[in-house]
Design a protein around this motif. Sequence first.
Motif, mmCIF file in Angstrom:
data_model
loop_
_atom_site.group_PDB
_atom_site.id
_atom_site.type_symbol
_atom_site.label_atom_id
_atom_site.label_comp_id
_atom_site.label_asym_id
_atom_site.label_seq_id
_atom_site.Cartn_x
_atom_site.Cartn_y
_atom_site.Cartn_z
ATOM 1 N N THR A 97 0.844 -1.189 0.000
ATOM 2 C CA THR A 97 0.000 0.000 0.000
ATOM 3 C C THR A 97 0.877 1.236 0.000
ATOM 4 N N GLY A 150 -2.701 5.727 -0.668
ATOM 5 C CA GLY A 150 -3.533 4.682 -0.090
ATOM 6 C C GLY A 150 -3.912 3.559 -1.045
ATOM 7 N N ASP A 151 -3.522 3.665 -2.319
ATOM 8 C CA ASP A 151 -3.810 2.573 -3.255
ATOM 9 C C ASP A 151 -2.948 1.362 -2.915
ATOM 10 N N SER A 152 -3.503 0.158 -3.105
ATOM 11 C CA SER A 152 -2.792 -1.090 -2.827
ATOM 12 C C SER A 152 -2.546 -1.842 -4.124
ATOM 13 N N ARG A 179 -10.657 -0.122 -5.394
ATOM 14 C CA ARG A 179 -10.779 0.890 -4.343
ATOM 15 C C ARG A 179 -12.102 0.692 -3.609
ATOM 16 N N TRP A 239 -11.826 6.329 2.765
ATOM 17 C CA TRP A 239 -11.024 5.112 2.694
ATOM 18 C C TRP A 239 -9.531 5.405 2.549
ATOM 19 N N ARG A 240 -9.175 6.470 1.812
ATOM 20 C CA ARG A 240 -7.747 6.768 1.605
ATOM 21 C C ARG A 240 -7.037 7.031 2.930
ATOM 22 N N GLU A 269 -6.525 3.770 4.813
ATOM 23 C CA GLU A 269 -5.491 2.917 4.206
ATOM 24 C C GLU A 269 -4.095 3.485 4.449
#
Length: 97
Positions: free
Chosen positions: A41, A46-48, A57, A63-64, A67
């Motif tokens: 991540t 915050g992208d995985s 997503r 959510w960002r 994460e």
Amino acid sequence: MSVIVCRAPGFPVRYILRCPTCKQRRRFAGRDYAWYGPTLTCRGCGDSWSNGERHDRPRRRGWRALEIAAAKELWDEAGHYTKADHDRWLMQEMGAA
């Protein structure tokens, strides 16, 4: 009715990589899995990612931030281990199969 969910044991890892979303070098934290490779991540966006593919997503507000916070905690956890610790873990996992 009982439900059983199995997940492979992972080892905390951290890298500095170029994030495809941020378009710059960022800190990545995640877990390495003996048979699947790491899930990482980006601490910036915050992208995985796994195996070069971005995860879907989440469809929820905020959510960002969640994460990124989780990635920061994992970054700190991974800092307690060395490459030798990781190699030892990987050999144990591979030997267990």
